[in-house]
Write an enzyme that holds these catalytic residues in place. Structure first.
Site, short mmCIF file in Angstrom:
data_model
loop_
_atom_site.label_atom_id
_atom_site.label_comp_id
_atom_site.label_asym_id
_atom_site.label_seq_id
_atom_site.Cartn_x
_atom_site.Cartn_y
_atom_site.Cartn_z
N LYS A 1 0.51 3.54 -2.73
CA LYS A 1 -0.71 4.20 -2.90
C LYS A 1 -0.08 5.81 -2.73
O LYS A 1 -0.83 6.55 -4.61
CB LYS A 1 -1.56 4.37 -2.23
CG LYS A 1 -1.96 2.95 -1.95
CD LYS A 1 -3.37 2.86 -0.95
CE LYS A 1 -3.10 1.06 -1.33
NZ LYS A 1 -4.72 1.09 0.42
N SER B 1 0.78 -1.21 -0.04
CA SER B 1 -0.02 -0.48 -0.17
C SER B 1 0.89 1.56 -0.21
O SER B 1 0.13 2.39 -0.10
CB SER B 1 -1.04 0.00 1.28
OG SER B 1 -2.34 -0.59 1.10
N TYR C 1 -4.44 3.88 8.23
CA TYR C 1 -6.25 3.42 7.91
C TYR C 1 -6.34 3.42 9.50
O TYR C 1 -6.55 4.71 9.60
CB TYR C 1 -6.02 1.61 7.93
CG TYR C 1 -5.48 1.70 6.76
CD1 TYR C 1 -6.02 1.98 5.26
CD2 TYR C 1 -4.29 0.97 6.53
CE1 TYR C 1 -5.19 1.41 4.23
CE2 TYR C 1 -3.50 0.20 4.89
CZ TYR C 1 -3.97 0.96 4.15
OH TYR C 1 -2.83 0.81 3.03
N VAL D 1 1.15 -3.76 3.39
CA VAL D 1 1.30 -5.00 3.90
C VAL D 1 2.01 -5.94 4.27
O VAL D 1 2.83 -6.76 4.51
CB VAL D 1 -0.41 -5.35 4.39
CG1 VAL D 1 -1.30 -5.32 4.44
CG2 VAL D 1 -0.71 -6.40 2.64
N TYR E 1 -3.00 -2.04 -10.34
CA TYR E 1 -3.46 -2.12 -9.25
C TYR E 1 -2.16 -3.35 -8.17
O TYR E 1 -1.25 -3.23 -7.40
CB TYR E 1 -4.70 -2.33 -8.29
CG TYR E 1 -4.47 -2.03 -6.91
CD1 TYR E 1 -4.07 -0.84 -5.80
CD2 TYR E 1 -4.83 -3.40 -5.94
CE1 TYR E 1 -4.38 -0.74 -4.99
CE2 TYR E 1 -5.33 -3.17 -4.76
CZ TYR E 1 -4.82 -1.73 -4.12
OH TYR E 1 -4.80 -1.62 -2.89
O1 DON Z 1 -5.16 -4.55 -1.80
C1 DON Z 1 -4.39 -5.28 -1.23
O2 DON Z 1 -5.08 -5.55 0.26
C2 DON Z 1 -3.13 -5.18 -1.22
N1 DON Z 1 -2.52 -5.05 -2.23
C3 DON Z 1 -2.39 -3.93 0.13
C4 DON Z 1 -3.15 -4.10 1.32
C5 DON Z 1 -1.33 -3.00 1.84
O3 DON Z 1 -0.72 -3.26 2.05
C6 DON Z 1 -1.99 -2.93 2.94
N2 DON Z 1 -1.82 -2.13 4.27
N3 DON Z 1 -1.18 -1.72 5.19
#
Ligand code: DON
Length: 316
Positions: free
Chosen positions: A67, A64, A243, A261, A191
């Site tokens: 982003k 993430s 978040y 993540v 994405y």
């Molecule tokens: O879309 C997702 O669920 C993952 N590619 C990215 C989520 C993420 O990194 C949330 N961060 N803490």
């Protein structure tokens, strides 16, 4: 203030007994394979110095944190029109939550929750084939970090494509509201690849440096965004970058930050430095557990909190 190398060395030795704490993300099968006992940190200062410790040269999945960079590209492409598609308020809910989307008619709360990021990717995709958009993003990351060795891990992207049911739900839901202009498969193809970028702490700290230096990368001299835009991206990172843990991160660390993540966090000390930290074990809201602790220690030991006041080097 003690010198930065001894500060990062001190943080690493204080955290060594805790390596492995937290839970590695396992909803993306490829990420579940990562050794949790890793920790790296890199600080790139606006005057061109670099301080690293631990596994700062080991690549990890940016997830993430991408982003922030895709938002930067989208703002460059359509300017303020981004805000017709996505809001600027903290969500107070999980990164992959769908509930608010219905109430708010398919306009995601902010560009850093998954729904908002998917809308931002849709903006970047306009006028391109998915492959071209991925190429534009990869070139941007290499340019920012001044390092052509950065690559995208196709296995991680595929792994997420095969299991990303919630993201497909979010994307299709937004398409139903008219807030996704391309087929969900195309947008998510981009994405998942943006999230699957492999990057080291050193590369990430360098890539984020423009946010600490009024929009200009002091290492390369490139003007990336205006000072005003850098300030605004930092504001969104502070309020929405973690978040449902954003308030706590601001309380404990006091720096704009964006987590992923994969266990990485990019933090920005405006006017001073860009900091990347990585440790794969996550806390309950999906942010790196030891990464957050390390940044809390760094902010306390440098006095870098944006709430500390100019020139303050308070240590407690
Ligand atoms: O879309 C997702 O669920 C993952 N590619 C990215 C989520 C993420 O990194 C949330 N961060 N803490």
């Amino acid at each position: 203030m003690a010198d930065l190398q001894s500060i990062v060395d001190g943080i690493y030795s204080d955290l060594t007994p805790r390596l492995g704490e937290g839970k590695v993300a396992d909803y993306i099968p490829e990420l579940a394979k990562v050794d949790p006992k890793q920790f790296g940190m890199a600080i790139a200062t606006v005057d061109g110095q670099l301080f690293t410790v631990g596994d700062a040269a080991t690549p990890f999945s940016i997830q993430s944190i991408s982003k922030v960079f895709m938002l930067t590209l989208a703002l460059g492409k359509v300017g303020e029109a981004v805000w017709n598609r996505v809001g600027r308020e903290p969500s107070g809910s999980a990164f992959n939550s769908i509930v608010q989307l219905e109430h708010e008619h398919g306009i995601p709360r902010n560009p850093f929750i998954n729904a908002g990021a998917i809308a931002v990717t849709d903006i970047v995709l306009a006028g391109y084939q998915p492959k071209e958009a991925i190429g534009e993003y990869l070139r941007f990351m290499r340019m920012l970090a001044d390092d052509d060795a950065i690559t995208i891990d196709g296995k991680v992207a595929r792994s997420e494509n095969e299991t990303g049911y919630r993201n497909f739900a979010l994307a299709n839901f937004m398409r139903g509201f008219g807030n996704l202009h391309h087929p969900a498969e195309h947008v998510l193809g981009v994405y998942f690849h943006q999230c699957a970028l492999s990057i080291t702490c050193t590369q990430l700290a360098r890539a984020g440096l423009f946010l600490a230096a009024e929009g200009k990368n002091p290492l390369t001299g490139h003007s990336v965004v205006s000072a005003k835009r850098a300030r605004r991206i930092n504001a969104l990172m502070l309020t929405c970058g973690h978040y449902d843990g954003s308030g706590d991160f601001a309380f404990r660390v006091g720096l704009p930050g964006k987590s992923g993540v994969g266990g990485g966090i990019l933090a920005v000390a405006p006017g001073k430095a860009s900091i990347a930290v990585w440790s794969p074990g996550l806390n309950k809201v999906g942010n790196s557990l030891l990464g957050s602790v390390a940044l809390e220690m760094l902010a306390a030991r440098t006095g870098w909190s944006v709430f500390a006041g100019h020139g303050s080097e308070s240590r407690a």
